[in-house]
Design a protein around this motif. Structure first.
Motif, PDB file in Angstrom:
ATOM      1  N   TRP A  41       0.836  -1.200   0.000  1.00 41.01           N
ATOM      2  CA  TRP A  41       0.000   0.000   0.000  1.00 41.01           C
ATOM      3  C   TRP A  41       0.871   1.249   0.000  1.00 41.01           C
ATOM      4  CZ3 TRP A  41      -5.220  -1.249   0.132  1.00 41.01           C
ATOM      5  CH2 TRP A  41      -5.517  -2.569   0.497  1.00 41.01           C
ATOM      6  N   ASP A  42       0.467   2.250  -0.766  1.00 42.09           N
ATOM      7  CA  ASP A  42       1.130   3.556  -0.807  1.00 42.09           C
ATOM      8  C   ASP A  42       0.054   4.627  -0.755  1.00 42.09           C
ATOM      9  OD1 ASP A  42       4.096   3.141  -1.538  1.00 42.09           O
ATOM     10  OD2 ASP A  42       3.046   1.892  -2.993  1.00 42.09           O
ATOM     11  N   ALA A  43       0.328   5.714  -0.057  1.00 43.28           N
ATOM     12  CA  ALA A  43      -0.594   6.848  -0.044  1.00 43.28           C
ATOM     13  C   ALA A  43       0.183   8.086   0.380  1.00 43.28           C
ATOM     14  CB  ALA A  43      -1.758   6.593   0.901  1.00 43.28           C
ATOM     15  N   ASP A  44      -0.426   9.251   0.153  1.00 45.10           N
ATOM     16  CA  ASP A  44       0.279  10.486   0.483  1.00 45.10           C
ATOM     17  C   ASP A  44      -0.554  11.495   1.256  1.00 45.10           C
ATOM     18  OD1 ASP A  44      -1.436  11.464  -1.445  1.00 45.10           O
ATOM     19  OD2 ASP A  44       0.146  11.963  -2.879  1.00 45.10           O
ATOM     20  N   ASN A  45      -1.744  11.068   1.756  1.00 44.84           N
ATOM     21  CA  ASN A  45      -2.530  12.000   2.566  1.00 44.84           C
ATOM     22  C   ASN A  45      -3.346  11.228   3.600  1.00 44.84           C
ATOM     23  OD1 ASN A  45      -5.472  11.697   1.567  1.00 44.84           O
ATOM     24  ND2 ASN A  45      -4.270  11.843  -0.327  1.00 44.84           N
ATOM     25  N   PRO A  46      -3.680  11.883   4.719  1.00 42.33           N
ATOM     26  CA  PRO A  46      -4.386  11.204   5.808  1.00 42.33           C
ATOM     27  C   PRO A  46      -5.735  10.613   5.417  1.00 42.33           C
ATOM     28  CG  PRO A  46      -3.479  13.273   6.576  1.00 42.33           C
ATOM     29  CD  PRO A  46      -3.292  13.250   5.091  1.00 42.33           C
ATOM     30  N   GLU A  47      -6.500  11.313   4.591  1.00 45.73           N
ATOM     31  CA  GLU A  47      -7.818  10.809   4.225  1.00 45.73           C
ATOM     32  C   GLU A  47      -7.720   9.487   3.467  1.00 45.73           C
ATOM     33  OE1 GLU A  47      -6.801  14.010   3.779  1.00 45.73           O
ATOM     34  OE2 GLU A  47      -7.982  14.797   5.449  1.00 45.73           O
ATOM     35  N   GLU A  48      -6.786   9.403   2.537  1.00 48.02           N
ATOM     36  CA  GLU A  48      -6.619   8.166   1.783  1.00 48.02           C
ATOM     37  C   GLU A  48      -6.166   7.030   2.702  1.00 48.02           C
ATOM     38  OE1 GLU A  48      -4.510   6.475  -2.274  1.00 48.02           O
ATOM     39  OE2 GLU A  48      -3.876   8.425  -1.503  1.00 48.02           O
ATOM     40  N   VAL A  49      -5.228   7.315   3.602  1.00 49.49           N
ATOM     41  CA  VAL A  49      -4.725   6.288   4.516  1.00 49.49           C
ATOM     42  C   VAL A  49      -5.838   5.795   5.439  1.00 49.49           C
ATOM     43  CG1 VAL A  49      -3.168   5.868   6.469  1.00 49.49           C
ATOM     44  CG2 VAL A  49      -2.333   7.041   4.429  1.00 49.49           C
ATOM     45  N   VAL A  50      -6.553   6.717   6.057  1.00 46.31           N
ATOM     46  CA  VAL A  50      -7.570   6.333   7.040  1.00 46.31           C
ATOM     47  C   VAL A  50      -8.822   5.791   6.369  1.00 46.31           C
ATOM     48  CG1 VAL A  50      -9.082   7.186   8.882  1.00 46.31           C
ATOM     49  CG2 VAL A  50      -6.683   7.926   8.777  1.00 46.31           C
ATOM     50  N   ASP A  51      -9.391   6.566   5.442  1.00 45.24           N
ATOM     51  CA  ASP A  51     -10.701   6.213   4.886  1.00 45.24           C
ATOM     52  C   ASP A  51     -10.653   5.097   3.846  1.00 45.24           C
ATOM     53  OD1 ASP A  51     -11.886   8.160   6.491  1.00 45.24           O
ATOM     54  OD2 ASP A  51     -11.597   9.713   4.979  1.00 45.24           O
ATOM     55  N   ARG A  52      -9.686   5.139   2.947  1.00 41.86           N
ATOM     56  CA  ARG A  52      -9.627   4.136   1.883  1.00 41.86           C
ATOM     57  C   ARG A  52      -8.906   2.871   2.315  1.00 41.86           C
ATOM     58  NH1 ARG A  52      -6.385   2.136  -2.074  1.00 41.86           N
ATOM     59  NH2 ARG A  52      -4.683   3.584  -1.719  1.00 41.86           N
ATOM     60  N   ILE A  53      -7.796   3.032   3.052  1.00 40.17           N
ATOM     61  CA  ILE A  53      -6.959   1.865   3.358  1.00 40.17           C
ATOM     62  C   ILE A  53      -7.305   1.258   4.718  1.00 40.17           C
ATOM     63  CG2 ILE A  53      -4.598   1.062   3.695  1.00 40.17           C
ATOM     64  CD1 ILE A  53      -3.731   3.235   1.638  1.00 40.17           C
ATOM     65  N   ILE A  54      -6.984   1.970   5.810  1.00 38.89           N
ATOM     66  CA  ILE A  54      -7.097   1.369   7.143  1.00 38.89           C
ATOM     67  C   ILE A  54      -8.545   1.005   7.491  1.00 38.89           C
ATOM     68  CG2 ILE A  54      -6.760   1.739   9.616  1.00 38.89           C
ATOM     69  CD1 ILE A  54      -4.249   3.370   8.912  1.00 38.89           C
ATOM     70  N   LEU A  55      -9.463   1.966   7.386  1.00 39.92           N
ATOM     71  CA  LEU A  55     -10.852   1.690   7.761  1.00 39.92           C
ATOM     72  C   LEU A  55     -11.737   1.390   6.558  1.00 39.92           C
ATOM     73  CD1 LEU A  55     -11.347   4.259  10.653  1.00 39.92           C
ATOM     74  CD2 LEU A  55     -10.722   1.836  10.777  1.00 39.92           C
ATOM     75  N   GLY A  56     -11.147   1.398   5.372  1.00 38.14           N
ATOM     76  CA  GLY A  56     -11.907   1.067   4.174  1.00 38.14           C
ATOM     77  C   GLY A  56     -11.680  -0.356   3.704  1.00 38.14           C
ATOM     78  N   GLN A  57     -10.434  -0.854   3.869  1.00 41.00           N
ATOM     79  CA  GLN A  57     -10.128  -2.203   3.381  1.00 41.00           C
ATOM     80  C   GLN A  57      -9.545  -3.114   4.453  1.00 41.00           C
ATOM     81  OE1 GLN A  57      -8.185  -2.346  -0.417  1.00 41.00           O
ATOM     82  NE2 GLN A  57      -9.357  -0.619  -1.184  1.00 41.00           N
ATOM     83  N   TRP A  58      -8.657  -2.584   5.299  1.00 41.98           N
ATOM     84  CA  TRP A  58      -8.066  -3.455   6.317  1.00 41.98           C
ATOM     85  C   TRP A  58      -9.103  -3.842   7.364  1.00 41.98           C
ATOM     86  CZ3 TRP A  58      -2.845  -0.700   7.822  1.00 41.98           C
ATOM     87  CH2 TRP A  58      -1.991  -0.696   6.709  1.00 41.98           C
ATOM     88  N   PHE A  59      -9.758  -2.846   7.939  1.00 51.56           N
ATOM     89  CA  PHE A  59     -10.775  -3.058   8.964  1.00 51.56           C
ATOM     90  C   PHE A  59     -12.073  -2.466   8.423  1.00 51.56           C
ATOM     91  CE2 PHE A  59      -6.692  -2.794  11.138  1.00 51.56           C
ATOM     92  CZ  PHE A  59      -6.675  -4.008  11.799  1.00 51.56           C
ATOM     93  N   GLU A  60     -12.827  -3.298   7.735  1.00 52.87           N
ATOM     94  CA  GLU A  60     -14.041  -2.865   7.053  1.00 52.87           C
ATOM     95  C   GLU A  60     -15.156  -2.598   8.067  1.00 52.87           C
ATOM     96  OE1 GLU A  60     -14.747  -6.062   4.320  1.00 52.87           O
ATOM     97  OE2 GLU A  60     -13.036  -5.491   3.060  1.00 52.87           O
ATOM     98  N   PRO A  61     -16.236  -1.961   7.633  1.00 46.51           N
ATOM     99  CA  PRO A  61     -17.333  -1.661   8.560  1.00 46.51           C
ATOM    100  C   PRO A  61     -17.865  -2.886   9.302  1.00 46.51           C
ATOM    101  CG  PRO A  61     -17.625  -0.418   6.545  1.00 46.51           C
ATOM    102  CD  PRO A  61     -16.449  -1.348   6.313  1.00 46.51           C
ATOM    103  N   GLY A  62     -17.875  -4.061   8.686  1.00 47.87           N
ATOM    104  CA  GLY A  62     -18.368  -5.272   9.341  1.00 47.87           C
ATOM    105  C   GLY A  62     -17.393  -5.915  10.302  1.00 47.87           C
ATOM    106  N   ASP A  63     -16.171  -5.409  10.358  1.00 46.62           N
ATOM    107  CA  ASP A  63     -15.167  -5.945  11.280  1.00 46.62           C
ATOM    108  C   ASP A  63     -15.284  -5.204  12.616  1.00 46.62           C
ATOM    109  OD1 ASP A  63     -14.122  -7.578   9.265  1.00 46.62           O
ATOM    110  OD2 ASP A  63     -12.706  -6.030   8.627  1.00 46.62           O
ATOM    111  N   ASP A  64     -15.581  -5.940  13.673  1.00 48.90           N
ATOM    112  CA  ASP A  64     -15.717  -5.358  15.003  1.00 48.90           C
ATOM    113  C   ASP A  64     -14.392  -5.516  15.744  1.00 48.90           C
ATOM    114  OD1 ASP A  64     -16.657  -4.379  17.439  1.00 48.90           O
ATOM    115  OD2 ASP A  64     -17.569  -6.301  17.986  1.00 48.90           O
TER     116      ASP A  64
END
Length: 128
Positions: A41-64
């Motif tokens: 994974w590569d990114a250059d801004n906080p929104e992409e890291v948090v929203d798309r990667i970390i909480l968008g794909q790594w820990f999805e909404p269904g992951d508690d």
């Protein structure tokens, strides 16, 4: 905030899936790279890291994320080190996820961030 405080705050915010706090801890621009079992994974801004990667794909909404089991901070030369382990439930299955993080703080936020992830590993029945 001292450098190691950024790391502990990052782990707590991730465990809470707190998007606002995670974004606030990261500088823009951000030099981010990460490795998970299936991708780089590569990114250059906080929104992409948090929203798309970390909480968008790594820990999805269904992951508690049920619990932050372990947090350790330290330094390696001029870099900060953070290690944490999470207990995550997806449906009826529990997993352990561990991440090793190296980062540098510039000004008030994390400007350079590297994460290595164990992936979702089956949690033993006796795990607290």
């Amino acid at each position: 905030m001292k450098g190691d405080a950024h790391g502990a705050a990052f782990a707590r915010a991730l465990a809470a899936k707190d998007r606002d706090t995670l974004r606030a801890l990261l500088r823009d621009p951000l030099d981010f790279k990460a490795l998970t079992p299936g991708a780089h994974w590569d990114a250059d801004n906080p929104e992409e890291v948090v929203d798309r990667i970390i909480l968008g794909q790594w820990f999805e909404p269904g992951d508690d994320i049920e619990r932050l089991l372990h947090v350790a901070t330290g330094r390696v030369g001029d870099r900060e080190h953070l290690a944490y382990r999470l207990r995550v439930r997806t449906g009826s299955t529990r997993y352990l996820v561990e991440q090793q993080v190296y980062y540098s703080v510039a000004g008030e936020g994390i400007a350079w961030l590297r994460i290595l992830c164990s992936g979702f590993r089956p949690a033993p029945d006796e795990e607290p």
